[in-house]
Design a protein around this motif. Structure first.
Motif, PDB file in Angstrom:
ATOM      1  N   ALA A  13     -35.437 -73.506  50.639  1.00 20.43           N
ATOM      2  CA  ALA A  13     -34.165 -74.168  50.364  1.00 20.43           C
ATOM      3  C   ALA A  13     -33.974 -74.393  48.867  1.00 20.43           C
ATOM      4  CB  ALA A  13     -34.083 -75.490  51.112  1.00 20.43           C
ATOM      5  N   ASN A  42     -31.374 -68.433  44.220  1.00 20.81           N
ATOM      6  CA  ASN A  42     -30.655 -67.185  44.455  1.00 20.81           C
ATOM      7  C   ASN A  42     -30.521 -66.936  45.963  1.00 20.81           C
ATOM      8  OD1 ASN A  42     -30.392 -64.298  44.979  1.00 20.81           O
ATOM      9  ND2 ASN A  42     -30.549 -64.051  42.765  1.00 20.81           N
ATOM     10  N   GLU A  43     -29.277 -66.884  46.440  1.00 19.91           N
ATOM     11  CA  GLU A  43     -29.012 -66.722  47.866  1.00 19.91           C
ATOM     12  C   GLU A  43     -29.567 -65.418  48.426  1.00 19.91           C
ATOM     13  OE1 GLU A  43     -25.157 -66.421  50.815  1.00 19.91           O
ATOM     14  OE2 GLU A  43     -24.980 -67.610  48.988  1.00 19.91           O
ATOM     15  N   SER A  44     -29.412 -64.309  47.688  1.00 21.94           N
ATOM     16  CA  SER A  44     -29.932 -63.030  48.187  1.00 21.94           C
ATOM     17  C   SER A  44     -31.458 -63.023  48.182  1.00 21.94           C
ATOM     18  CB  SER A  44     -29.373 -61.846  47.388  1.00 21.94           C
ATOM     19  OG  SER A  44     -29.800 -61.902  46.047  1.00 21.94           O
ATOM     20  N   ARG A  45     -32.074 -63.726  47.230  1.00 20.05           N
ATOM     21  CA  ARG A  45     -33.535 -63.819  47.192  1.00 20.05           C
ATOM     22  C   ARG A  45     -34.026 -64.618  48.407  1.00 20.05           C
ATOM     23  NH1 ARG A  45     -35.065 -60.615  44.653  1.00 20.05           N
ATOM     24  NH2 ARG A  45     -35.070 -61.183  42.489  1.00 20.05           N
ATOM     25  N   ARG A  46     -33.285 -65.682  48.774  1.00 19.61           N
ATOM     26  CA  ARG A  46     -33.631 -66.463  49.972  1.00 19.61           C
ATOM     27  C   ARG A  46     -33.511 -65.607  51.228  1.00 19.61           C
ATOM     28  NH1 ARG A  46     -30.491 -70.415  47.700  1.00 19.61           N
ATOM     29  NH2 ARG A  46     -28.839 -70.118  49.222  1.00 19.61           N
ATOM     30  N   ALA A  47     -32.456 -64.803  51.303  1.00 18.03           N
ATOM     31  CA  ALA A  47     -32.260 -63.933  52.466  1.00 18.03           C
ATOM     32  C   ALA A  47     -33.379 -62.892  52.557  1.00 18.03           C
ATOM     33  CB  ALA A  47     -30.898 -63.251  52.395  1.00 18.03           C
TER      34      ALA A  47
END
Length: 138
Positions: A14, A18-23
Motif C-alpha cells: 500500500a 507507483n500504481e503500476s509497480r504495485r500491480a
C-alpha cells in the motif's frame, strides 16, 4: 542479514507509490506463490519473500534466506534468483524480454514487457537449486 519481519505484505504494498509497480508486485506475488507453494512474507524492510532455505558458504558463513523473492523498487522490479543465474540460465534469459542482471538479481521495468512463462521458469529453477533439487546448468 535480512530476516522475516512480521510486517504485513499488504501494508508494505500500500505504501508503494507507483500504481503500476504495485500491480506488477501483485502479479509477482501470485506467480511466486504458485511456484513455491508458500505465502508471501516481508524479509527486511523491502523484500517480499516466499519460503526459506538455509545456505552455507565455503567461508563458513551461513544463514537463512527466502526461497524466492522480489522487491518493487522505484526504478525496477528486482527479482532475486540463485547466484550465477546469468550463465546458468542464459537460454531462458534470451527469451525473457527486456531486463538487466546483477549478482543474483534480475531487474525488470515492467511485467507487461516480459514473457511470464519464462519468468516462472527462472523462479522455479532458482527455487529448485536453493532446495538442492536442481543442480543443472542448462
Amino acid at each position: 542479514m535480512t530476516a522475516p519481519t512480521g510486517q504485513p505484505v499488504e501494508e508494505f504494498l500500500a505504501a508503494v507509490p507507483n500504481e503500476s509497480r504495485r500491480a506488477d508486485a501483485q502479479r509477482l506475488i501470485a506467480l511466486m506463490r504458485e511456484v513455491t507453494g508458500e505465502e508471501p512474507v516481508m524479509w527486511g524492510p523491502s523484500i517480499i519473500g516466499f519460503g526459506r532455505y538455509h545456505y552455507r558458504y565455503d567461508s563458513g558463513r551461513e544463514g537463512d534466506s527466502a526461497l524466492a523473492g522480489f522487491s518493487p523498487r522505484k526504478q525496477h522490479l528486482v527479482v532475486y534468483l540463485v547466484g550465477g543465474f546469468e550463465d546458468r540460465y542464459a537460454s531462458a534469459l534470451a527469451r525473457l524480454g527486456p531486463h538487466k542482471t546483477g549478482k543474483g538479481c534480475l531487474y525488470l521495468k515492467s511485467l507487461d514487457r516480459v514473457d511470464l512463462a519464462v519468468l516462472r521458469e527462472l523462479v522455479d529453477r532458482s527455487a529448485r537449486v536453493h532446495k538442492g533439487v536442481d543442480r543443472a546448468s542448462s
